[in-house]
Design a protein around this motif. Sequence first.
Motif, short mmCIF file in Angstrom:
data_model
loop_
_atom_site.label_atom_id
_atom_site.label_comp_id
_atom_site.label_asym_id
_atom_site.label_seq_id
_atom_site.Cartn_x
_atom_site.Cartn_y
_atom_site.Cartn_z
N PHE A 298 0.79 -1.18 0.06
CA PHE A 298 0.00 -0.13 -0.07
C PHE A 298 0.83 1.23 -0.03
N GLY A 299 0.88 1.82 -1.07
CA GLY A 299 1.92 2.88 -1.34
C GLY A 299 1.37 4.23 -0.71
N SER A 300 2.52 5.20 -0.56
CA SER A 300 2.27 6.43 -0.03
C SER A 300 1.59 7.39 -0.85
N ASP A 301 1.14 6.93 -2.28
CA ASP A 301 0.42 7.73 -3.07
C ASP A 301 -1.15 7.00 -3.05
N GLY A 302 -1.35 6.18 -2.16
CA GLY A 302 -2.59 5.56 -2.00
C GLY A 302 -3.04 4.37 -3.07
N HIS A 303 -2.08 4.09 -3.93
CA HIS A 303 -2.34 2.88 -4.91
C HIS A 303 -1.69 1.69 -4.09
N LEU A 304 -2.40 0.67 -4.30
CA LEU A 304 -2.40 -0.90 -4.05
C LEU A 304 -1.48 -1.77 -5.11
N ARG A 305 -0.31 -1.90 -5.01
CA ARG A 305 0.27 -2.58 -6.01
C ARG A 305 0.92 -3.95 -5.78
N VAL A 306 0.91 -4.73 -6.56
CA VAL A 306 1.28 -6.10 -6.41
C VAL A 306 2.82 -6.18 -7.01
N VAL A 307 4.00 -6.43 -6.47
CA VAL A 307 5.38 -6.22 -6.63
C VAL A 307 5.80 -7.68 -6.47
N GLU A 308 6.84 -8.07 -7.65
CA GLU A 308 7.26 -9.53 -7.61
C GLU A 308 8.59 -9.45 -8.25
#
Length: 874
Positions: A298-308
């Motif tokens: 959950f990023g500081s810009d409010g995005h919810l990203r999947v990282v691999e």
Amino acid sequence: MSSPIRAPAISACRSLQPIAKPTANSSPAHGLSAFCGAGSLDYPTANLSTTWINSVSASHSVSFSDNSTIRAILLRGTFGPRYACGFFCNGTCDTYLFAVFIVQTNSGGGITMPSIGFPQVVWSANRNNPVKINATLELTADGNLVLRDADGTLAWSTNTGKMSVRGLNMTESGNLVLFDSKNSVVWQSFDHPTDVLVPGQILVSGKNLTASSSPTNWTDAGLFSLSMTTTGLVASIQSNPPQVYYENSLSGTKQNTELSYAKFRNGSLDLYLNSVEPTDPDLSIPIPDAKSAQFIKFGSDGHLRVVEWGQPWKEVADLLTGFLGVCNYPMVCGTYGVCSNGQCSCPRSGTNEVYFSPRNSRRPDLGCLEVKPLGTSCNNVSENHGFVDLEDVNYFEFVTDISNTNMDTCKEACLKNCSCRAAIFRYGSNPSGGDCYLPSRVFSLMNNNRALTNLNSSVSLKVQINAPPAVSAPPTVSTPPAVGTVPPTTDSKGNKKSSVGAILGSIVGVLFISVVIGSAFFVYRKRRKPDEVEEDYLDHVPGMPTRFSYEQLEAATENFNKKLGEGGFGSVFQGLLKDGTKIAVKTLDGVGHIKKSFLAEVESIGSIHHVNLVRLIGFCADKSHRLLVYEYVVNGSLEKWIYTGRQEKCLDWKTRRKIVLDIAKGLAYLHEDCRQKIIHLDIKPQNILLDENFNAKLADFGLSKLIDRDQSQVMTTMRGTPGYLAPEWLSAVITEKVDVYSFGVVVLEIACGRKIFEQSKPEEERHLLSAFKKKAEEGQWLDLVENFHCEDVQSNVEELVEMMKIGAWCVQNDYTKRPAMSMVMKVLEGGKDVDKDIDYSNFLTPPRYVMNDISGIDSEDATRLLPSVLSGPR
């Protein structure tokens, strides 16, 4: 769980850490050769009585080309990206986190330093309280995992002492676990998420992910929060109240007693709302199948990203953007910025007047500043405040404050509301029957796409059109000749002549003026001496925190824009210092008691530090301004979390028990460990704050009293809050046991899940202490417990009753029978039993003045504040 449990043995290879006492079951695999890099380097567990030091010479210390450094304490597995825990730093490495991270290992079991693919932190214990070089982590003999800074200050703890912990384990799934002799979980990091979920981890209802404040500031929690609720997943940004920008919800009534939860599994983020495993989830968000190590951040810009992991780490999905689009994120264009197809600009008024300018002309995504900061006064609003009207502009959230209205009425309502920053108006086909939203803080705006929204939308931003009237300078008046002076004489040609009389007269005149000015200055100094004495005094208090100017705090709070709450004598605002420190600024308004409260708070906690006391960072005593600057405590006051049906989420029993212990520790420190005994005098849920890990901190020392060690009691005027006042206040002679009484009331509120007084209940049950007295005498302890529906209370009934007895022990009418707070600590930690000689027939009777004061309180209010009460930051 891994078996057998093994602890690292002591050795001399590169000042090896951990420092552990050799034990009979220590494995040779954890000896010198393993620590020096030979053979397998799989060391996932540790025994009790083990200490690790964050030393530059520690084993398993690896620095990376992105300036990050890790010092691994436990490592699970070899070859490939693996989970480990230990000390982690980023950037300059001035401070460190105790964290779980994913690190690349080689086939020989060593930690490698790849040119790409740096360590990724997936959990941290002390994000808001990083430590320095030579900090220590200790798994104590009684099973408590404790992190202390280099100076010995407590930074973080699991508070699991006396809970039968046998060891520490780093699991294959990245979960840091304290376990008992039956290999059952006592404490686990999965229950305390930060900003990441890893495969297999669940996010239960009431828990949340909190983003960092920026991609580079990884040690502070930011504005964004992702929560699991009983209806779905909710993403919001901090405001008052929080503003929601994403909600994936499902209506329905839960048919089971378990909490709703989201589970991260390979290929999906599954939401179980009305059902539980092994049934199918109620909602599912698809995720690309994992090809290697994977996590959700959950990023500081409010995005919810999947990282691999893919050499390097890469983003493989953005889970919310598919639902939101580019412009629906609250800070995509910063505050007041307008987003159009991903491009950012500042609002324009349609006139030559400029009200908003870019924060950075090269970075329009950083938002806009008010050219004329909006004043907070509601006086002469028609003259001083106006609007910049933006047609066909929308906002990411809309909460109807006024329904079936028109745009003019919406704007008028905003003008009359001091906290309103914009009038947002939406309607379908009838502009006279629309809805109005009045947010107290404005984040990013966006162009309205009517084809998608099927609504007309406009935003009117409140702006300062005129500066508040200033006090005009007095008119210039010509000064007549001073008494005793002689006007210059002239000769026949008009030239000035000098004379002895003129000179003497001038000297006398100057002396006279000097006397007059000196006298006036003396009177002026004498009249303002109290304020000067106060300010000079503050500058000489030992260990005094930072002194700020009013202008500095005005800038830090964006002109006192975000109000966190209000107290008896002022308001509390959130702010941010230039070094990135988040603060809560309490402004003290009025006269009279303000000076005493201000001095009491600064003097009592200005030079003391304890993990269970809110830290006073600084103060401002600038002319008429009196402000106090505290550390920002993210979860607010205890009152939001403990009252059944009104709390933000259900706190499990372990958390409630830990909160009670934290309060006891804070009070014991004030009463017994300070140079002077400090009596708080206003202990109540509103003055107990909770950080991101639900560690409790005492706040608001505006009514506190300092007592010399040789004083057993002190006489003072009554102060505090009805319902929490001890009976001996009637005599005005008090001891620290008045705090013990207030603590006992809070304990009963936490245990029972209800307020001290609730008007909606039958008369005999309205006051908690009266109702509790009756039930205690009958042995029907659990009849008053109102939180069975949302917690694991049923499985902790014995501990719950014990907690009630502690509360009863503390609220006895005879203060000499109440325990010291250090004694309460021993009971809570299992080292002593509660007094068995409590006479329930001779206590718990609310004093008459208390009943008179609180009988008229609305059932939605916790207490009615006395004029002498100064509520702390919350």
